[in-house]
Design a protein around this motif. Sequence first.
Motif, PDB file in Angstrom:
ATOM      1  N   GLY A 197     -46.880  75.618  83.271  1.00 46.82           N
ATOM      2  CA  GLY A 197     -48.134  75.933  82.604  1.00 46.82           C
ATOM      3  C   GLY A 197     -48.138  75.637  81.125  1.00 46.82           C
ATOM      4  O   GLY A 197     -49.187  75.630  80.478  1.00 46.82           O
ATOM      5  N   ALA A 198     -46.951  75.393  80.545  1.00 46.81           N
ATOM      6  CA  ALA A 198     -46.858  75.168  79.102  1.00 46.81           C
ATOM      7  C   ALA A 198     -47.288  73.756  78.735  1.00 46.81           C
ATOM      8  O   ALA A 198     -47.150  72.819  79.524  1.00 46.81           O
ATOM      9  N   PRO A 199     -47.790  73.575  77.504  1.00 47.63           N
ATOM     10  CA  PRO A 199     -48.065  72.218  77.026  1.00 47.63           C
ATOM     11  C   PRO A 199     -46.771  71.535  76.612  1.00 47.63           C
ATOM     12  O   PRO A 199     -45.818  72.188  76.163  1.00 47.63           O
ATOM     13  N   VAL A 200     -46.711  70.225  76.761  1.00 45.70           N
ATOM     14  CA  VAL A 200     -45.594  69.437  76.256  1.00 45.70           C
ATOM     15  C   VAL A 200     -46.203  68.216  75.570  1.00 45.70           C
ATOM     16  O   VAL A 200     -47.059  67.527  76.129  1.00 45.70           O
ATOM     17  N   LEU A 201     -45.801  67.970  74.332  1.00 44.33           N
ATOM     18  CA  LEU A 201     -46.340  66.850  73.575  1.00 44.33           C
ATOM     19  C   LEU A 201     -45.632  65.564  73.993  1.00 44.33           C
ATOM     20  O   LEU A 201     -44.405  65.526  74.113  1.00 44.33           O
ATOM     21  N   VAL A 202     -46.413  64.509  74.198  1.00 42.35           N
ATOM     22  CA  VAL A 202     -45.872  63.217  74.621  1.00 42.35           C
ATOM     23  C   VAL A 202     -46.491  62.125  73.774  1.00 42.35           C
ATOM     24  O   VAL A 202     -47.602  62.267  73.259  1.00 42.35           O
ATOM     25  N   ALA A 234     -48.556  63.074  61.141  1.00 44.31           N
ATOM     26  CA  ALA A 234     -49.654  63.999  60.858  1.00 44.31           C
ATOM     27  C   ALA A 234     -50.302  64.478  62.155  1.00 44.31           C
ATOM     28  O   ALA A 234     -50.634  65.670  62.298  1.00 44.31           O
ATOM     29  N   LEU A 235     -50.472  63.567  63.099  1.00 44.77           N
ATOM     30  CA  LEU A 235     -51.068  63.957  64.375  1.00 44.77           C
ATOM     31  C   LEU A 235     -50.103  64.807  65.198  1.00 44.77           C
ATOM     32  O   LEU A 235     -50.533  65.678  65.962  1.00 44.77           O
ATOM     33  N   LEU A 236     -48.802  64.547  65.046  1.00 42.51           N
ATOM     34  CA  LEU A 236     -47.817  65.379  65.733  1.00 42.51           C
ATOM     35  C   LEU A 236     -47.891  66.824  65.222  1.00 42.51           C
ATOM     36  O   LEU A 236     -47.889  67.774  66.015  1.00 42.51           O
ATOM     37  N   ALA A 237     -47.982  66.985  63.916  1.00 41.24           N
ATOM     38  CA  ALA A 237     -48.100  68.330  63.345  1.00 41.24           C
ATOM     39  C   ALA A 237     -49.381  69.004  63.817  1.00 41.24           C
ATOM     40  O   ALA A 237     -49.386  70.202  64.155  1.00 41.24           O
ATOM     41  N   ASP A 238     -50.485  68.253  63.849  1.00 45.74           N
ATOM     42  CA  ASP A 238     -51.753  68.806  64.335  1.00 45.74           C
ATOM     43  C   ASP A 238     -51.617  69.274  65.783  1.00 45.74           C
ATOM     44  O   ASP A 238     -52.129  70.342  66.156  1.00 45.74           O
ATOM     45  N   ALA A 239     -50.931  68.466  66.607  1.00 45.65           N
ATOM     46  CA  ALA A 239     -50.785  68.799  68.030  1.00 45.65           C
ATOM     47  C   ALA A 239     -49.954  70.061  68.213  1.00 45.65           C
ATOM     48  O   ALA A 239     -50.265  70.905  69.067  1.00 45.65           O
ATOM     49  N   PHE A 240     -48.891  70.212  67.442  1.00 51.37           N
ATOM     50  CA  PHE A 240     -48.096  71.434  67.525  1.00 51.37           C
ATOM     51  C   PHE A 240     -48.944  72.656  67.161  1.00 51.37           C
ATOM     52  O   PHE A 240     -48.903  73.691  67.841  1.00 51.37           O
ATOM     53  N   ARG A 241     -49.726  72.541  66.088  1.00 56.44           N
ATOM     54  CA  ARG A 241     -50.555  73.682  65.663  1.00 56.44           C
ATOM     55  C   ARG A 241     -51.628  74.001  66.693  1.00 56.44           C
ATOM     56  O   ARG A 241     -51.912  75.169  66.981  1.00 56.44           O
ATOM     57  N   ALA A 242     -52.246  72.974  67.262  1.00 56.74           N
ATOM     58  CA  ALA A 242     -53.364  73.194  68.175  1.00 56.74           C
ATOM     59  C   ALA A 242     -52.927  73.754  69.515  1.00 56.74           C
ATOM     60  O   ALA A 242     -53.673  74.494  70.167  1.00 56.74           O
ATOM     61  N   ILE A 273     -41.085  68.500  61.263  1.00 59.21           N
ATOM     62  CA  ILE A 273     -42.285  69.067  61.893  1.00 59.21           C
ATOM     63  C   ILE A 273     -41.906  69.879  63.129  1.00 59.21           C
ATOM     64  O   ILE A 273     -42.403  70.994  63.343  1.00 59.21           O
ATOM     65  N   ALA A 274     -41.003  69.338  63.943  1.00 59.20           N
ATOM     66  CA  ALA A 274     -40.578  70.062  65.142  1.00 59.20           C
ATOM     67  C   ALA A 274     -39.833  71.343  64.767  1.00 59.20           C
ATOM     68  O   ALA A 274     -40.064  72.405  65.371  1.00 59.20           O
ATOM     69  N   ARG A 275     -38.965  71.251  63.764  1.00 63.05           N
ATOM     70  CA  ARG A 275     -38.209  72.442  63.352  1.00 63.05           C
ATOM     71  C   ARG A 275     -39.134  73.539  62.854  1.00 63.05           C
ATOM     72  O   ARG A 275     -38.960  74.716  63.192  1.00 63.05           O
ATOM     73  N   GLU A 276     -40.154  73.173  62.061  1.00 65.50           N
ATOM     74  CA  GLU A 276     -41.091  74.172  61.547  1.00 65.50           C
ATOM     75  C   GLU A 276     -41.932  74.789  62.663  1.00 65.50           C
ATOM     76  O   GLU A 276     -42.384  75.934  62.545  1.00 65.50           O
ATOM     77  N   ALA A 277     -42.144  74.016  63.743  1.00 58.93           N
ATOM     78  CA  ALA A 277     -42.902  74.537  64.878  1.00 58.93           C
ATOM     79  C   ALA A 277     -42.018  75.332  65.837  1.00 58.93           C
ATOM     80  O   ALA A 277     -42.517  75.869  66.838  1.00 58.93           O
TER      81      ALA A 277
END
Length: 482
Positions: A197-202, A234-242, A273-277
Amino acid sequence: MQESSSVGELANQLRRELDRYSPGGKLPSSRSLVERYRVSPVTVSRALGQLAAEGLVVTRPGAGAFRAQPRGTAAPAGDTSWQEVALSADGAADLVPRSVDASGVTVSLAAPPPGVVEFNGGYLHPSLQPERAMAAALSRAGRRPGAWGRPPMEGLPELREWFARSIGGGVTAAGVLIAAGGQSALTTALRALAPPGAPVLVESPTYPGMLAIARAAGLRPVPVPVDADGVRPALLADAFRATGARVFVCQPLFQNPTGAVLAPDRRGEVLRIAREAGAFVIEDDFVRRLVHEDAGPLPSPLAADDPDGVVVHVCSLTKATSPSFRVSALAAHGPVLQRLRAIQIVDTFFVPRPLQEAALELVGSPAWPRHLRAISAELKIRRDTMTAALRLDLPELSLPHIPSGGYHLWLRLPDGTDETALTAAALRAGVAITPGRPYFSAESPAAHLRLSFAAVAGAGEIREGVRRLRAACDESLRGARR
Protein backbone atom coordinates in the motif's frame (compact mmCIF):
# COMPACT_ATOMS: atom_id res chain seq x y z
CA MET A 1 24.48 -22.59 -38.71
CA GLN A 2 23.96 -21.86 -35.04
CA GLU A 3 23.72 -24.88 -32.73
CA SER A 4 20.24 -23.93 -31.43
CA SER A 5 18.91 -23.60 -34.98
CA SER A 6 20.43 -26.98 -35.99
CA VAL A 7 18.85 -28.65 -32.95
CA GLY A 8 15.40 -27.34 -33.85
CA GLU A 9 15.72 -28.36 -37.50
CA LEU A 10 16.91 -31.87 -36.66
CA ALA A 11 14.16 -32.30 -34.05
CA ASN A 12 11.55 -31.28 -36.66
CA GLN A 13 12.99 -33.73 -39.20
CA LEU A 14 12.99 -36.62 -36.71
CA ARG A 15 9.47 -35.72 -35.59
CA ARG A 16 8.25 -36.02 -39.19
CA GLU A 17 9.92 -39.43 -39.59
CA LEU A 18 8.60 -41.03 -36.40
CA ASP A 19 5.69 -42.66 -38.22
CA ARG A 20 8.20 -44.96 -39.94
CA TYR A 21 8.72 -46.75 -36.63
CA SER A 22 6.23 -48.75 -34.64
CA PRO A 23 5.77 -47.92 -30.94
CA GLY A 24 8.80 -49.26 -29.13
CA GLY A 25 10.77 -49.41 -32.37
CA LYS A 26 14.42 -48.40 -32.30
CA LEU A 27 15.52 -45.22 -34.07
CA PRO A 28 18.84 -45.05 -35.96
CA SER A 29 21.93 -44.77 -33.79
CA SER A 30 23.35 -41.38 -32.88
CA ARG A 31 26.34 -42.08 -35.12
CA SER A 32 24.02 -42.79 -38.07
CA LEU A 33 22.13 -39.54 -37.46
CA VAL A 34 25.39 -37.58 -37.28
CA GLU A 35 26.47 -38.97 -40.65
CA ARG A 36 23.07 -38.68 -42.33
CA TYR A 37 22.33 -35.09 -41.32
CA ARG A 38 25.93 -33.84 -41.06
CA VAL A 39 25.52 -32.39 -37.62
CA SER A 40 27.50 -32.73 -34.42
CA PRO A 41 26.89 -35.43 -31.80
CA VAL A 42 25.83 -32.67 -29.41
CA THR A 43 23.13 -31.56 -31.86
CA VAL A 44 21.83 -35.13 -32.15
CA SER A 45 21.81 -35.56 -28.37
CA ARG A 46 19.93 -32.30 -27.83
CA ALA A 47 17.39 -33.03 -30.59
CA LEU A 48 16.64 -36.46 -29.14
CA GLY A 49 16.40 -34.87 -25.69
CA GLN A 50 13.83 -32.42 -27.04
CA LEU A 51 11.70 -35.26 -28.46
CA ALA A 52 12.04 -37.17 -25.20
CA ALA A 53 10.80 -34.13 -23.29
CA GLU A 54 7.78 -34.05 -25.60
CA GLY A 55 7.07 -37.72 -24.82
CA LEU A 56 7.68 -38.80 -28.43
CA VAL A 57 10.78 -40.93 -27.86
CA VAL A 58 12.37 -42.79 -24.97
CA THR A 59 16.14 -42.81 -24.60
CA ARG A 60 17.89 -45.71 -22.85
CA PRO A 61 21.58 -45.28 -21.95
CA GLY A 62 23.68 -47.76 -23.88
CA ALA A 63 20.72 -48.97 -25.94
CA GLY A 64 19.64 -45.95 -28.01
CA ALA A 65 16.41 -44.09 -28.70
CA PHE A 66 13.00 -45.71 -29.23
CA ARG A 67 9.63 -44.43 -30.35
CA ALA A 68 7.45 -43.94 -27.29
CA GLN A 69 4.19 -45.78 -26.75
CA PRO A 70 1.16 -43.70 -27.77
CA ARG A 71 -0.39 -41.66 -25.00
CA GLY A 72 -3.74 -42.56 -23.61
CA THR A 73 -6.80 -40.40 -24.07
CA ALA A 74 -6.34 -37.08 -22.34
CA ALA A 75 -8.39 -36.54 -19.23
CA PRO A 76 -11.27 -34.08 -19.63
CA ALA A 77 -10.39 -30.52 -18.71
CA GLY A 78 -11.56 -29.45 -15.27
CA ASP A 79 -13.55 -26.35 -14.42
CA THR A 80 -11.13 -23.72 -13.04
CA SER A 81 -13.56 -20.82 -13.21
CA TRP A 82 -13.84 -20.89 -9.38
CA GLN A 83 -10.31 -19.46 -9.24
CA GLU A 84 -11.49 -16.10 -10.57
CA VAL A 85 -13.58 -15.70 -7.44
CA ALA A 86 -10.90 -17.04 -5.08
CA LEU A 87 -8.16 -14.80 -6.48
CA SER A 88 -10.27 -11.65 -6.24
CA ALA A 89 -12.52 -12.24 -3.24
CA ASP A 90 -10.24 -10.48 -0.75
CA GLY A 91 -9.04 -7.79 -3.17
CA ALA A 92 -11.27 -5.14 -1.64
CA ALA A 93 -8.95 -5.00 1.36
CA ASP A 94 -5.90 -4.23 -0.80
CA LEU A 95 -4.93 -0.58 -0.97
CA VAL A 96 -3.25 -1.32 -4.30
CA PRO A 97 -4.35 -4.23 -6.58
CA ARG A 98 -1.76 -7.00 -6.51
CA SER A 99 -2.56 -8.62 -9.85
CA VAL A 100 0.58 -8.90 -11.96
CA ASP A 101 0.99 -7.64 -15.52
CA ALA A 102 4.19 -9.30 -16.73
CA SER A 103 3.87 -8.16 -20.36
CA GLY A 104 6.56 -5.51 -19.97
CA VAL A 105 8.99 -8.21 -18.82
CA THR A 106 8.05 -11.07 -21.13
CA VAL A 107 8.59 -8.92 -24.22
CA SER A 108 12.35 -9.04 -23.55
CA LEU A 109 12.39 -12.68 -22.39
CA ALA A 110 10.34 -14.45 -25.06
CA ALA A 111 12.21 -15.67 -28.13
CA PRO A 112 10.80 -14.19 -31.37
CA PRO A 113 9.59 -16.44 -34.21
CA PRO A 114 12.28 -17.79 -36.57
CA GLY A 115 13.48 -15.21 -39.06
CA VAL A 116 12.40 -12.22 -36.96
CA VAL A 117 15.09 -9.65 -36.12
CA GLU A 118 15.22 -9.37 -32.33
CA PHE A 119 15.31 -5.65 -31.49
CA ASN A 120 13.38 -6.32 -28.26
CA GLY A 121 15.90 -8.59 -26.52
CA GLY A 122 17.24 -7.83 -23.07
CA TYR A 123 20.37 -10.00 -23.14
CA LEU A 124 23.52 -10.49 -25.17
CA HIS A 125 23.30 -12.54 -28.36
CA PRO A 126 24.84 -16.01 -27.89
CA SER A 127 27.79 -14.95 -30.06
CA LEU A 128 28.62 -12.26 -27.47
CA GLN A 129 28.25 -14.47 -24.42
CA PRO A 130 31.41 -15.99 -22.89
CA GLU A 131 30.11 -19.51 -23.41
CA ARG A 132 33.48 -21.27 -23.39
CA ALA A 133 34.67 -19.34 -20.34
CA MET A 134 31.41 -20.07 -18.50
CA ALA A 135 31.56 -23.76 -19.41
CA ALA A 136 35.16 -24.00 -18.23
CA ALA A 137 34.32 -22.12 -15.03
CA LEU A 138 31.37 -24.41 -14.31
CA SER A 139 33.50 -27.49 -14.95
CA ARG A 140 36.23 -26.28 -12.59
CA ALA A 141 33.65 -25.21 -10.02
CA GLY A 142 32.08 -28.65 -9.98
CA ARG A 143 35.39 -30.17 -8.95
CA ARG A 144 36.03 -27.78 -6.07
CA PRO A 145 35.97 -29.44 -2.63
CA GLY A 146 32.52 -28.98 -1.13
CA ALA A 147 31.12 -27.45 -4.33
CA TRP A 148 27.87 -29.38 -3.99
CA GLY A 149 27.41 -28.71 -0.32
CA ARG A 150 25.30 -26.09 1.40
CA PRO A 151 26.79 -22.60 1.05
CA PRO A 152 26.65 -19.85 3.70
CA MET A 153 23.22 -18.27 3.52
CA GLU A 154 24.71 -14.84 2.77
CA GLY A 155 26.84 -16.26 -0.04
CA LEU A 156 30.42 -17.45 -0.43
CA PRO A 157 32.79 -15.08 1.41
CA GLU A 158 35.18 -14.81 -1.56
CA LEU A 159 32.35 -13.87 -3.93
CA ARG A 160 30.96 -11.32 -1.49
CA GLU A 161 34.45 -9.83 -1.23
CA TRP A 162 34.74 -9.62 -5.02
CA PHE A 163 31.44 -7.76 -5.30
CA ALA A 164 32.40 -5.44 -2.43
CA ARG A 165 35.65 -4.50 -4.20
CA SER A 166 33.81 -3.86 -7.46
CA ILE A 167 31.37 -1.50 -5.71
CA GLY A 168 34.14 0.35 -3.87
CA GLY A 169 33.99 3.04 -1.22
CA GLY A 170 33.40 1.74 2.26
CA VAL A 171 31.46 -1.36 1.14
CA THR A 172 32.84 -4.55 2.67
CA ALA A 173 32.05 -8.23 2.23
CA ALA A 174 30.08 -8.11 5.48
CA GLY A 175 27.60 -5.77 3.80
CA VAL A 176 27.02 -7.93 0.72
CA LEU A 177 24.43 -10.67 0.15
CA ILE A 178 24.57 -12.94 -2.91
CA ALA A 179 21.23 -13.12 -4.73
CA ALA A 180 19.81 -15.05 -7.68
CA GLY A 181 19.87 -12.32 -10.31
CA GLY A 182 18.98 -8.65 -10.32
CA GLN A 183 15.23 -9.21 -10.51
CA SER A 184 15.32 -11.33 -7.36
CA ALA A 185 17.50 -8.77 -5.57
CA LEU A 186 15.15 -5.91 -6.48
CA THR A 187 12.20 -7.95 -5.23
CA THR A 188 13.92 -8.53 -1.90
CA ALA A 189 14.82 -4.85 -1.56
CA LEU A 190 11.33 -3.56 -2.27
CA ARG A 191 9.71 -6.05 0.08
CA ALA A 192 12.17 -5.14 2.81
CA LEU A 193 11.79 -1.38 2.53
CA ALA A 194 8.10 -0.71 1.84
CA PRO A 195 4.89 -2.23 3.25
CA PRO A 196 1.94 -3.10 0.98
CA GLY A 197 0.00 0.00 0.00
CA ALA A 198 2.98 2.34 0.37
CA PRO A 199 4.14 4.70 -2.38
CA VAL A 200 7.52 4.05 -3.98
CA LEU A 201 9.20 6.71 -6.13
CA VAL A 202 10.45 5.52 -9.53
CA GLU A 203 12.16 7.17 -12.45
CA SER A 204 9.93 8.00 -15.39
CA PRO A 205 10.37 6.24 -17.71
CA THR A 206 11.81 3.17 -16.00
CA TYR A 207 12.34 -0.58 -16.24
CA PRO A 208 8.97 -2.40 -16.57
CA GLY A 209 10.21 -5.36 -14.54
CA MET A 210 10.68 -3.14 -11.52
CA LEU A 211 7.17 -1.70 -11.94
CA ALA A 212 5.82 -5.25 -12.05
CA ILE A 213 7.69 -6.14 -8.85
CA ALA A 214 6.31 -3.09 -7.07
CA ARG A 215 2.72 -3.71 -8.12
CA ALA A 216 2.93 -7.41 -7.27
CA ALA A 217 4.01 -6.38 -3.76
CA GLY A 218 1.01 -4.05 -3.48
CA LEU A 219 3.14 -0.91 -3.76
CA ARG A 220 2.12 2.27 -5.57
CA PRO A 221 4.75 3.48 -8.09
CA VAL A 222 4.97 7.28 -8.26
CA PRO A 223 6.85 8.66 -11.28
CA VAL A 224 9.68 11.22 -11.07
CA PRO A 225 10.74 12.50 -14.52
CA VAL A 226 14.21 11.85 -15.94
CA ASP A 227 16.06 14.07 -18.41
CA ALA A 228 19.42 13.71 -20.18
CA ASP A 229 21.24 14.12 -16.83
CA GLY A 230 19.18 11.59 -14.91
CA VAL A 231 16.46 12.12 -12.33
CA ARG A 232 15.52 15.75 -11.66
CA PRO A 233 16.36 16.52 -8.00
CA ALA A 234 13.78 19.28 -7.50
CA LEU A 235 10.98 16.99 -8.66
CA LEU A 236 12.36 14.17 -6.52
CA ALA A 237 12.16 16.40 -3.44
CA ASP A 238 8.62 17.44 -4.39
CA ALA A 239 7.61 13.77 -4.77
CA PHE A 240 8.98 12.85 -1.34
CA ARG A 241 7.08 15.74 0.27
CA ALA A 242 3.84 15.03 -1.58
CA THR A 243 3.73 11.27 -0.98
CA GLY A 244 5.67 10.61 2.22
CA ALA A 245 7.48 7.83 0.35
CA ARG A 246 10.41 6.11 2.02
CA VAL A 247 11.92 4.49 -1.08
CA PHE A 248 13.28 5.77 -4.40
CA VAL A 249 14.41 3.28 -7.07
CA CYS A 250 16.90 4.55 -9.64
CA GLN A 251 19.44 3.51 -12.25
CA PRO A 252 22.14 6.20 -12.10
CA LEU A 253 24.30 4.61 -14.82
CA PHE A 254 22.96 4.10 -18.37
CA GLN A 255 19.37 4.25 -17.21
CA ASN A 256 16.86 1.89 -18.75
CA PRO A 257 15.39 2.97 -21.14
CA THR A 258 16.84 6.47 -21.71
CA GLY A 259 20.54 5.59 -21.33
CA ALA A 260 21.06 8.68 -19.15
CA VAL A 261 23.88 8.92 -16.62
CA LEU A 262 23.14 10.81 -13.40
CA ALA A 263 25.11 14.08 -13.63
CA PRO A 264 27.92 14.63 -11.08
CA ASP A 265 26.17 17.62 -9.47
CA ARG A 266 22.99 15.59 -9.00
CA ARG A 267 24.55 12.58 -7.27
CA GLY A 268 25.03 14.28 -3.93
CA GLU A 269 21.68 16.03 -4.26
CA VAL A 270 19.81 12.74 -4.68
CA LEU A 271 21.46 11.28 -1.56
CA ARG A 272 20.85 14.46 0.45
CA ILE A 273 17.18 14.66 -0.56
CA ALA A 274 16.59 11.01 0.32
CA ARG A 275 18.42 11.35 3.64
CA GLU A 276 16.35 14.40 4.62
CA ALA A 277 13.18 12.48 3.74
CA GLY A 278 14.28 9.54 5.90
CA ALA A 279 14.18 7.39 2.77
CA PHE A 280 16.24 4.69 1.09
CA VAL A 281 17.62 4.80 -2.45
CA ILE A 282 17.62 1.43 -4.25
CA GLU A 283 20.45 1.73 -6.77
CA ASP A 284 20.01 -0.70 -9.68
CA ASP A 285 23.52 -0.77 -11.20
CA PHE A 286 22.51 -3.25 -13.86
CA VAL A 287 24.84 -2.59 -16.84
CA ARG A 288 28.09 -1.28 -15.40
CA ARG A 289 29.90 -4.13 -17.18
CA LEU A 290 28.33 -3.26 -20.56
CA VAL A 291 30.21 0.00 -21.01
CA HIS A 292 31.06 1.02 -24.58
CA GLU A 293 34.63 1.45 -25.75
CA ASP A 294 34.34 5.24 -26.06
CA ALA A 295 32.73 5.85 -22.65
CA GLY A 296 35.72 7.11 -20.69
CA PRO A 297 36.00 6.69 -16.91
CA LEU A 298 32.76 5.68 -15.21
CA PRO A 299 31.37 7.34 -12.09
CA SER A 300 31.48 5.15 -9.01
CA PRO A 301 28.23 3.64 -7.71
CA LEU A 302 26.18 5.86 -5.40
CA ALA A 303 26.77 3.25 -2.71
CA ALA A 304 30.49 4.06 -2.75
CA ASP A 305 29.75 7.66 -1.67
CA ASP A 306 27.17 6.80 0.99
CA PRO A 307 28.40 6.68 4.60
CA ASP A 308 24.90 6.93 6.09
CA GLY A 309 23.34 3.72 4.75
CA VAL A 310 20.90 5.52 2.44
CA VAL A 311 21.71 3.32 -0.57
CA VAL A 312 20.73 -0.31 -1.06
CA HIS A 313 22.84 -1.35 -4.01
CA VAL A 314 21.93 -4.04 -6.58
CA CYS A 315 24.37 -5.31 -9.21
CA SER A 316 24.56 -8.46 -11.28
CA LEU A 317 26.74 -10.59 -13.55
CA THR A 318 23.80 -11.66 -15.71
CA LYS A 319 23.71 -8.88 -18.32
CA ALA A 320 27.40 -9.31 -19.12
CA THR A 321 27.26 -13.10 -19.34
CA SER A 322 24.07 -15.05 -20.01
CA PRO A 323 20.40 -14.92 -18.96
CA SER A 324 20.99 -18.23 -17.17
CA PHE A 325 24.01 -16.99 -15.19
CA ARG A 326 21.86 -15.54 -12.45
CA VAL A 327 24.29 -14.30 -9.82
CA SER A 328 23.89 -10.85 -8.27
CA ALA A 329 24.63 -8.91 -5.11
CA LEU A 330 22.68 -6.81 -2.62
CA ALA A 331 24.83 -4.36 -0.66
CA ALA A 332 23.76 -2.26 2.33
CA HIS A 333 24.87 -1.30 5.81
CA GLY A 334 23.03 -0.64 9.02
CA PRO A 335 19.98 -2.46 10.43
CA VAL A 336 18.41 -2.74 6.96
CA LEU A 337 20.97 -5.44 6.08
CA GLN A 338 19.42 -7.86 8.56
CA ARG A 339 15.97 -7.32 7.13
CA LEU A 340 17.24 -7.89 3.60
CA ARG A 341 18.99 -11.05 4.75
CA ALA A 342 15.90 -12.41 6.52
CA ILE A 343 13.61 -11.85 3.53
CA GLN A 344 16.05 -13.37 1.08
CA ILE A 345 16.55 -16.47 3.22
CA VAL A 346 12.79 -16.97 3.60
CA ASP A 347 12.23 -16.54 -0.15
CA THR A 348 15.13 -18.51 -1.63
CA PHE A 349 17.27 -20.04 1.17
CA PHE A 350 20.46 -19.39 -0.85
CA VAL A 351 21.91 -19.25 -4.35
CA PRO A 352 23.07 -22.74 -5.43
CA ARG A 353 26.70 -23.19 -4.46
CA PRO A 354 27.88 -24.58 -7.83
CA LEU A 355 26.69 -21.37 -9.50
CA GLN A 356 28.49 -19.22 -6.93
CA GLU A 357 31.65 -21.28 -7.33
CA ALA A 358 31.37 -20.92 -11.13
CA ALA A 359 31.01 -17.15 -10.75
CA LEU A 360 34.22 -17.05 -8.71
CA GLU A 361 36.02 -19.15 -11.30
CA LEU A 362 34.77 -16.93 -14.13
CA VAL A 363 35.61 -13.51 -12.68
CA GLY A 364 38.99 -14.77 -11.48
CA SER A 365 40.03 -16.13 -14.87
CA PRO A 366 42.06 -14.30 -17.58
CA ALA A 367 39.05 -14.81 -19.88
CA TRP A 368 36.91 -12.36 -17.86
CA PRO A 369 38.74 -9.09 -18.65
CA ARG A 370 39.17 -10.25 -22.25
CA HIS A 371 35.44 -10.81 -22.51
CA LEU A 372 34.62 -7.39 -21.06
CA ARG A 373 36.99 -5.69 -23.52
CA ALA A 374 35.50 -7.62 -26.43
CA ILE A 375 31.88 -6.73 -25.65
CA SER A 376 32.87 -3.13 -24.96
CA ALA A 377 34.23 -2.83 -28.49
CA GLU A 378 31.40 -4.80 -30.11
CA LEU A 379 28.59 -2.89 -28.38
CA LYS A 380 30.05 0.41 -29.61
CA ILE A 381 30.12 -0.94 -33.17
CA ARG A 382 26.53 -2.11 -32.89
CA ARG A 383 25.35 1.15 -31.32
CA ASP A 384 27.00 3.18 -34.08
CA THR A 385 25.61 0.88 -36.77
CA MET A 386 22.06 1.20 -35.45
CA THR A 387 22.37 4.98 -34.98
CA ALA A 388 23.63 5.46 -38.54
CA ALA A 389 20.94 3.19 -39.99
CA LEU A 390 18.16 5.01 -38.12
CA ARG A 391 19.41 8.43 -39.27
CA LEU A 392 19.53 7.21 -42.84
CA ASP A 393 16.28 5.22 -43.07
CA LEU A 394 14.12 6.65 -40.26
CA PRO A 395 15.07 10.30 -39.78
CA GLU A 396 11.59 11.11 -38.46
CA LEU A 397 12.30 9.11 -35.27
CA SER A 398 13.91 11.36 -32.67
CA LEU A 399 17.02 10.04 -30.91
CA PRO A 400 17.68 12.60 -28.18
CA HIS A 401 20.52 10.72 -26.47
CA ILE A 402 23.16 8.27 -27.68
CA PRO A 403 24.40 6.32 -24.64
CA SER A 404 27.96 5.18 -24.06
CA GLY A 405 26.87 2.04 -22.25
CA GLY A 406 24.07 -0.48 -22.16
CA TYR A 407 22.46 -2.29 -25.06
CA HIS A 408 19.62 -0.20 -26.45
CA LEU A 409 18.43 3.13 -27.88
CA TRP A 410 15.35 5.09 -26.75
CA LEU A 411 13.48 6.85 -29.55
CA ARG A 412 10.59 9.26 -29.56
CA LEU A 413 8.00 8.59 -32.25
CA PRO A 414 6.23 11.29 -34.26
CA ASP A 415 3.18 12.79 -32.57
CA GLY A 416 0.07 10.75 -33.17
CA THR A 417 1.90 7.45 -33.72
CA ASP A 418 0.04 4.41 -32.41
CA GLU A 419 2.68 2.31 -30.59
CA THR A 420 0.51 -0.80 -30.64
CA ALA A 421 -0.16 -0.56 -34.36
CA LEU A 422 3.51 0.06 -35.12
CA THR A 423 4.62 -2.88 -32.97
CA ALA A 424 2.20 -5.19 -34.81
CA ALA A 425 3.26 -3.85 -38.21
CA ALA A 426 6.91 -4.34 -37.31
CA LEU A 427 6.33 -7.97 -36.38
CA ARG A 428 4.56 -8.53 -39.71
CA ALA A 429 7.60 -7.00 -41.39
CA GLY A 430 9.89 -9.39 -39.53
CA VAL A 431 11.29 -7.27 -36.71
CA ALA A 432 10.37 -7.42 -33.01
CA ILE A 433 10.41 -4.06 -31.20
CA THR A 434 9.53 -2.83 -27.71
CA PRO A 435 6.84 -0.13 -27.35
CA GLY A 436 7.48 2.63 -24.84
CA ARG A 437 4.20 2.57 -22.91
CA PRO A 438 5.18 -0.16 -20.37
CA TYR A 439 8.11 1.99 -19.22
CA PHE A 440 5.81 4.63 -17.73
CA SER A 441 4.06 4.09 -14.40
CA ALA A 442 1.46 6.75 -15.24
CA GLU A 443 0.34 8.44 -18.46
CA SER A 444 3.02 8.58 -21.14
CA PRO A 445 3.92 12.09 -22.37
CA ALA A 446 4.60 10.80 -25.89
CA ALA A 447 4.95 7.65 -27.95
CA HIS A 448 8.33 5.95 -27.70
CA LEU A 449 10.23 2.91 -28.88
CA ARG A 450 13.14 0.98 -27.37
CA LEU A 451 15.47 -0.82 -29.77
CA SER A 452 18.08 -3.30 -28.54
CA PHE A 453 21.26 -3.84 -30.53
CA ALA A 454 22.75 -6.55 -28.29
CA ALA A 455 20.40 -9.48 -28.96
CA VAL A 456 20.98 -9.65 -32.75
CA ALA A 457 23.67 -11.53 -34.64
CA GLY A 458 25.64 -8.49 -35.81
CA ALA A 459 25.81 -5.27 -37.79
CA GLY A 460 24.25 -6.77 -40.92
CA GLU A 461 21.18 -7.89 -39.01
CA ILE A 462 20.89 -4.44 -37.43
CA ARG A 463 20.79 -2.77 -40.83
CA GLU A 464 18.24 -5.31 -42.08
CA GLY A 465 16.10 -4.81 -38.99
CA VAL A 466 16.03 -1.04 -39.49
CA ARG A 467 15.11 -1.56 -43.15
CA ARG A 468 12.17 -3.72 -42.06
CA LEU A 469 11.19 -1.14 -39.46
CA ARG A 470 11.08 1.46 -42.22
CA ALA A 471 8.52 -0.69 -44.04
CA ALA A 472 6.53 -1.10 -40.83
CA CYS A 473 6.49 2.65 -40.23
CA ASP A 474 5.24 3.24 -43.77
CA GLU A 475 2.46 0.70 -43.26
CA SER A 476 1.52 2.13 -39.87
CA LEU A 477 1.42 5.70 -41.16
CA ARG A 478 -0.72 4.66 -44.15
CA GLY A 479 -3.15 3.03 -41.74
CA ALA A 480 -3.26 6.17 -39.61
CA ARG A 481 -4.00 8.37 -42.65
CA ARG A 482 -6.90 6.12 -43.65
